[in-house]
Design an enzyme around this catalytic site. Structure first.
Site, mmCIF file in Angstrom:
data_model
loop_
_atom_site.group_PDB
_atom_site.id
_atom_site.type_symbol
_atom_site.label_atom_id
_atom_site.label_comp_id
_atom_site.label_asym_id
_atom_site.label_seq_id
_atom_site.Cartn_x
_atom_site.Cartn_y
_atom_site.Cartn_z
ATOM 1 C CD GLU A 72 -4.269 3.977 3.714
ATOM 2 O OE1 GLU A 72 -4.363 3.130 2.799
ATOM 3 O OE2 GLU A 72 -4.906 5.050 3.706
ATOM 4 C CD GLU A 91 -2.928 -1.120 0.208
ATOM 5 O OE1 GLU A 91 -3.251 -0.025 -0.297
ATOM 6 O OE2 GLU A 91 -3.428 -2.203 -0.134
ATOM 7 C CD GLU A 116 -8.858 0.878 -0.905
ATOM 8 O OE1 GLU A 116 -7.746 0.446 -1.274
ATOM 9 O OE2 GLU A 116 -9.188 2.069 -0.999
#
Length: 122
Positions: A73, A32, A80
């Site tokens: 995050e 990420e 996601e």
């Protein structure tokens, strides 16, 4: 139905949980870009907080809001990943879930900006 992964207790459970947490941090760091960018932001801002002439409470607040963005995050990336695991097809609910995760991160970054501004200017 009971999960086979829930059988550990005591110190063994703590060790397993720590290992899973480290795995998650490494996966986020490797996979990420946004997480890596936030780590860099934390590497810059947290030491800076120790150079500033602020109270202990203010310093704790400055550090806390930086770490909050990392937590958000991680959760955003987890949402996601779960959505992508279910299906890569475009779907309005998948878009909403991903957009809400992104919005949460936007709010977390806004909190950093506001708290740092209030402490430094206020």
């Amino acid at each position: 139905m009971l999960s086979p992964f829930k059988g550990q207790t005591g110190f063994k459970r703590v060790l397993n949980a720590a290992g899973y947490s480290l795995d998650g941090l490494m996966a986020a760091f490797k996979g990420e870009a946004a997480f890596r960018q936030l780590v860099l932001l934390n590497v810059l801002l947290i030491p800076l907080s120790f150079l500033l002439d602020v109270s202990r409470g203010e310093r704790a607040l400055l550090i806390t809001v930086c770490l909050l963005a990392l937590i958000v995050e991680l959760l955003n990336s987890a949402v996601e990943a779960a959505i992508d695991r279910i299906s890569l097809d475009l779907h309005p609910l998948s878009k909403n879930a991903k957009d809400m995760g992104s919005a949460a991160q936007f709010v977390a970054l806004s909190i950093i900006a506001v708290v740092w501004a209030v402490v430094l200017l206020g």
